[in-house]
Scaffold this motif. Sequence first.
Motif, PDB file in Angstrom:
ATOM      1  N   ARG A 198       0.835  -1.211   0.000  1.00 29.59           N
ATOM      2  CA  ARG A 198       0.000   0.000   0.000  1.00 29.59           C
ATOM      3  C   ARG A 198       0.863   1.251   0.000  1.00 29.59           C
ATOM      4  O   ARG A 198       1.938   1.269   0.588  1.00 29.59           O
ATOM      5  CB  ARG A 198      -0.898   0.007   1.241  1.00 29.59           C
ATOM      6  CG  ARG A 198      -1.928  -1.093   1.246  1.00 29.59           C
ATOM      7  CD  ARG A 198      -2.742  -1.002   2.509  1.00 29.59           C
ATOM      8  NE  ARG A 198      -3.582   0.165   2.468  1.00 29.59           N
ATOM      9  CZ  ARG A 198      -4.882   0.128   2.206  1.00 29.59           C
ATOM     10  NH1 ARG A 198      -5.475  -1.003   1.982  1.00 29.59           N
ATOM     11  NH2 ARG A 198      -5.579   1.229   2.175  1.00 29.59           N
ATOM     12  N   ASP A 199       0.349   2.313  -0.636  1.00 33.43           N
ATOM     13  CA  ASP A 199       1.127   3.553  -0.657  1.00 33.43           C
ATOM     14  C   ASP A 199       0.802   4.441   0.535  1.00 33.43           C
ATOM     15  O   ASP A 199       1.394   5.486   0.711  1.00 33.43           O
ATOM     16  CB  ASP A 199       0.906   4.312  -1.983  1.00 33.43           C
ATOM     17  CG  ASP A 199      -0.559   4.639  -2.228  1.00 33.43           C
ATOM     18  OD1 ASP A 199      -1.372   4.483  -1.292  1.00 33.43           O
ATOM     19  OD2 ASP A 199      -0.885   5.049  -3.351  1.00 33.43           O
ATOM     20  N   ASP A 200      -0.157   4.018   1.356  1.00 33.46           N
ATOM     21  CA  ASP A 200      -0.513   4.847   2.510  1.00 33.46           C
ATOM     22  C   ASP A 200      -0.022   4.223   3.815  1.00 33.46           C
ATOM     23  O   ASP A 200      -0.514   4.536   4.882  1.00 33.46           O
ATOM     24  CB  ASP A 200      -2.034   5.067   2.575  1.00 33.46           C
ATOM     25  CG  ASP A 200      -2.812   3.755   2.643  1.00 33.46           C
ATOM     26  OD1 ASP A 200      -2.193   2.689   2.465  1.00 33.46           O
ATOM     27  OD2 ASP A 200      -4.032   3.810   2.858  1.00 33.46           O
ATOM     28  N   PHE A 201       0.988   3.325   3.689  1.00 32.11           N
ATOM     29  CA  PHE A 201       1.501   2.646   4.890  1.00 32.11           C
ATOM     30  C   PHE A 201       1.958   3.636   5.952  1.00 32.11           C
ATOM     31  O   PHE A 201       1.655   3.498   7.124  1.00 32.11           O
ATOM     32  CB  PHE A 201       2.656   1.715   4.506  1.00 32.11           C
ATOM     33  CG  PHE A 201       3.367   1.116   5.667  1.00 32.11           C
ATOM     34  CD1 PHE A 201       2.767   0.146   6.443  1.00 32.11           C
ATOM     35  CD2 PHE A 201       4.652   1.531   6.014  1.00 32.11           C
ATOM     36  CE1 PHE A 201       3.427  -0.415   7.528  1.00 32.11           C
ATOM     37  CE2 PHE A 201       5.311   0.979   7.091  1.00 32.11           C
ATOM     38  CZ  PHE A 201       4.702   0.010   7.852  1.00 32.11           C
ATOM     39  N   SER A 202       2.684   4.681   5.516  1.00 29.53           N
ATOM     40  CA  SER A 202       3.226   5.608   6.516  1.00 29.53           C
ATOM     41  C   SER A 202       2.120   6.450   7.162  1.00 29.53           C
ATOM     42  O   SER A 202       2.308   7.004   8.224  1.00 29.53           O
ATOM     43  CB  SER A 202       4.303   6.495   5.910  1.00 29.53           C
ATOM     44  OG  SER A 202       3.778   7.144   4.787  1.00 29.53           O
ATOM     45  N   GLN A 203       0.952   6.546   6.526  1.00 30.64           N
ATOM     46  CA  GLN A 203      -0.156   7.249   7.178  1.00 30.64           C
ATOM     47  C   GLN A 203      -1.054   6.306   7.963  1.00 30.64           C
ATOM     48  O   GLN A 203      -1.519   6.630   9.031  1.00 30.64           O
ATOM     49  CB  GLN A 203      -1.045   7.977   6.150  1.00 30.64           C
ATOM     50  CG  GLN A 203      -0.421   9.205   5.543  1.00 30.64           C
ATOM     51  CD  GLN A 203       0.161   8.906   4.180  1.00 30.64           C
ATOM     52  OE1 GLN A 203      -0.520   8.370   3.325  1.00 30.64           O
ATOM     53  NE2 GLN A 203       1.419   9.230   3.978  1.00 30.64           N
ATOM     54  N   SER A 204      -1.299   5.139   7.402  1.00 26.88           N
ATOM     55  CA  SER A 204      -2.317   4.317   8.052  1.00 26.88           C
ATOM     56  C   SER A 204      -1.816   2.976   8.580  1.00 26.88           C
ATOM     57  O   SER A 204      -2.567   2.242   9.187  1.00 26.88           O
ATOM     58  CB  SER A 204      -3.487   4.085   7.090  1.00 26.88           C
ATOM     59  OG  SER A 204      -3.091   3.274   6.035  1.00 26.88           O
ATOM     60  N   GLY A 205      -0.538   2.663   8.377  1.00 23.51           N
ATOM     61  CA  GLY A 205       0.027   1.470   9.004  1.00 23.51           C
ATOM     62  C   GLY A 205      -0.488   0.166   8.435  1.00 23.51           C
ATOM     63  O   GLY A 205      -1.114   0.134   7.381  1.00 23.51           O
ATOM     64  N   GLY A 223       4.879   1.529  11.267  1.00 19.61           N
ATOM     65  CA  GLY A 223       3.688   1.853  10.478  1.00 19.61           C
ATOM     66  C   GLY A 223       2.481   2.130  11.342  1.00 19.61           C
ATOM     67  O   GLY A 223       1.361   1.874  10.944  1.00 19.61           O
ATOM     68  N   ARG A 224       2.710   2.653  12.544  1.00 20.95           N
ATOM     69  CA  ARG A 224       1.566   2.964  13.393  1.00 20.95           C
ATOM     70  C   ARG A 224       0.636   3.909  12.656  1.00 20.95           C
ATOM     71  O   ARG A 224       1.078   4.871  12.034  1.00 20.95           O
ATOM     72  CB  ARG A 224       2.037   3.602  14.706  1.00 20.95           C
ATOM     73  CG  ARG A 224       2.573   2.555  15.669  1.00 20.95           C
ATOM     74  CD  ARG A 224       3.193   3.207  16.864  1.00 20.95           C
ATOM     75  NE  ARG A 224       4.309   4.053  16.464  1.00 20.95           N
ATOM     76  CZ  ARG A 224       4.596   5.215  17.035  1.00 20.95           C
ATOM     77  NH1 ARG A 224       3.858   5.677  17.989  1.00 20.95           N
ATOM     78  NH2 ARG A 224       5.635   5.902  16.627  1.00 20.95           N
ATOM     79  N   ARG A 225      -0.647   3.622  12.741  1.00 21.29           N
ATOM     80  CA  ARG A 225      -1.617   4.434  12.010  1.00 21.29           C
ATOM     81  C   ARG A 225      -1.662   5.837  12.565  1.00 21.29           C
ATOM     82  O   ARG A 225      -1.900   6.040  13.736  1.00 21.29           O
ATOM     83  CB  ARG A 225      -3.021   3.849  12.167  1.00 21.29           C
ATOM     84  CG  ARG A 225      -3.245   2.576  11.442  1.00 21.29           C
ATOM     85  CD  ARG A 225      -4.387   1.860  12.113  1.00 21.29           C
ATOM     86  NE  ARG A 225      -4.618   0.588  11.440  1.00 21.29           N
ATOM     87  CZ  ARG A 225      -5.718   0.330  10.760  1.00 21.29           C
ATOM     88  NH1 ARG A 225      -6.651   1.232  10.659  1.00 21.29           N
ATOM     89  NH2 ARG A 225      -5.879  -0.837  10.181  1.00 21.29           N
ATOM     90  N   ASN A 226      -1.491   6.795  11.696  1.00 23.21           N
ATOM     91  CA  ASN A 226      -1.635   8.186  12.114  1.00 23.21           C
ATOM     92  C   ASN A 226      -2.901   8.783  11.545  1.00 23.21           C
ATOM     93  O   ASN A 226      -3.475   9.700  12.091  1.00 23.21           O
ATOM     94  CB  ASN A 226      -0.442   9.014  11.643  1.00 23.21           C
ATOM     95  CG  ASN A 226       0.847   8.439  12.182  1.00 23.21           C
ATOM     96  OD1 ASN A 226       0.909   8.085  13.352  1.00 23.21           O
ATOM     97  ND2 ASN A 226       1.855   8.326  11.346  1.00 23.21           N
TER      98      ASN A 226
END
Lengths: 168, 326
Positions: A66-73, B317-320
Amino acid sequence: MNINPAETTALLKSLATELGAKLGELARKDPLIVGIHTGGVWVAGHLHQALGIVEPLGALNINFYRDDFSQSGLHPQVSASELPFAIDDRHIVLVDDVLHTGRTVRAALNEIFDYGRPASVLLVTLVDRGGRELPIQVDVVGRKLSLTPGQQIKLTGPEPLALEFQDC
Amino acid sequence: MVRPQFSQLDEAGRLRHFLTTEGLCRETLTDILDTAESFAAVGKRAVKKVPLLRGKTVVNLFFEPSTRTLTTFELAAKRLSADVMNINLRRSATVKGESLLDTLRTLEAMHCDMFVVRHASSGAAHFIARNVAPHISVMNGGDGRHAHPSQALIDVFTLRRHKPDFSKLRVAIVGDIAHSRVARSQINTLLTLGVREVRIVAPRTLLPPVPEALGAKVCLSLEEGLRDVDAVMMLRIQHERIQGPLLPSIHEYFQCYGLTEKKLAVARPDAIVMHPGPLNRGVEIDSEVADGPRSVILQQVSHGIAIRMAVMSMILGRRNGVEEPG
């Protein structure tokens, strides 16, 4: 506005017919069917059966791409990817339930190429809701819908499959 | 000075550091094991790499020698596409007189994201976690006698693959309990995950002063300890940590506590044998057992990579934000 199980079944049936025709038209012999977790695998299961594919069904968990790993883990509790066949020089039919931004498909393509080099990839989705953010196109689609960004559509299943709409 | 309570979890209960298994609830431990299952599948592919931690930098800070742990942490980070540096501090700046905190400041200035710390002193990973810049997470790769949390998770992951229903299991941990950071983390993890009975088996001299405090059943005889167990977790006799006359002789230890096929006969027929490595053959374990059909020791090594990939990616990768639709 929901699409009930009976309508969804009819939609799946026509999707299988169209896919069969498309594969014939493009002369894509012996395709492998690969679904994207979770809804895509359900749809892929139907197509796999309808087309009488001998080789097992493949499943992708695109979580790690996923490309949103750093935002959504990480999204836990999604089963592992399973492509129980060699994909080199094979025709792949990639299946998802809903096509929206195109980001999931981008991730799935990246993952597929970590398994090998397919001869081709065809994209099939049950619904295309518009709203693309990437240059991704669908080859065979069950139904095209125009939804506003706030509206959500979700495939519920696995038995029976139905499409649910939600306004957020 | 009263220190504020330091936690390895963030406000939302997610792993910010990974220092010990203590205080981690069943759900968190199960999440790690489930995530590791997905990563185990990655290790079997042609391309054994996923792009999750692309652009992140992981530094292995090893103050104590290690091959297996260092290698698996390194491979785990690389398979997640992170950049990895291995720093052997036994022959580095600390030898030249630089203080630990100065070393940390220097590494922080290089914009790293995670330190994996192995140290001979208990509490070293905690100390570093308390003192690093807020953007850095710390994973404990073993600190003194205190904890080796990733090893314990590898062991329960391996156990779960063979025997998924923990509520029925009896597990014996055999060997140098007193000096073992692995044993502490194992006992804690097994109990949290609801294993029916955990036994610790060792001579009095290799048990901590109040062994009952660990929460496990204490057995001084190997035969009693192994009876009807489903799994045996052997520990290494740590020559480097044992000081003074704790053991009469290695030969005698092997006679009384070394695991042989004969002694294993009282365990359940399908019992599995584990060892975190490195093996002291003929000291705590006989070669016939280590290389035998019930040994899952090499599986533990492979699982080490998957477990460390799971924890690293969960921490970094904690959800922010909110989930992005597909």
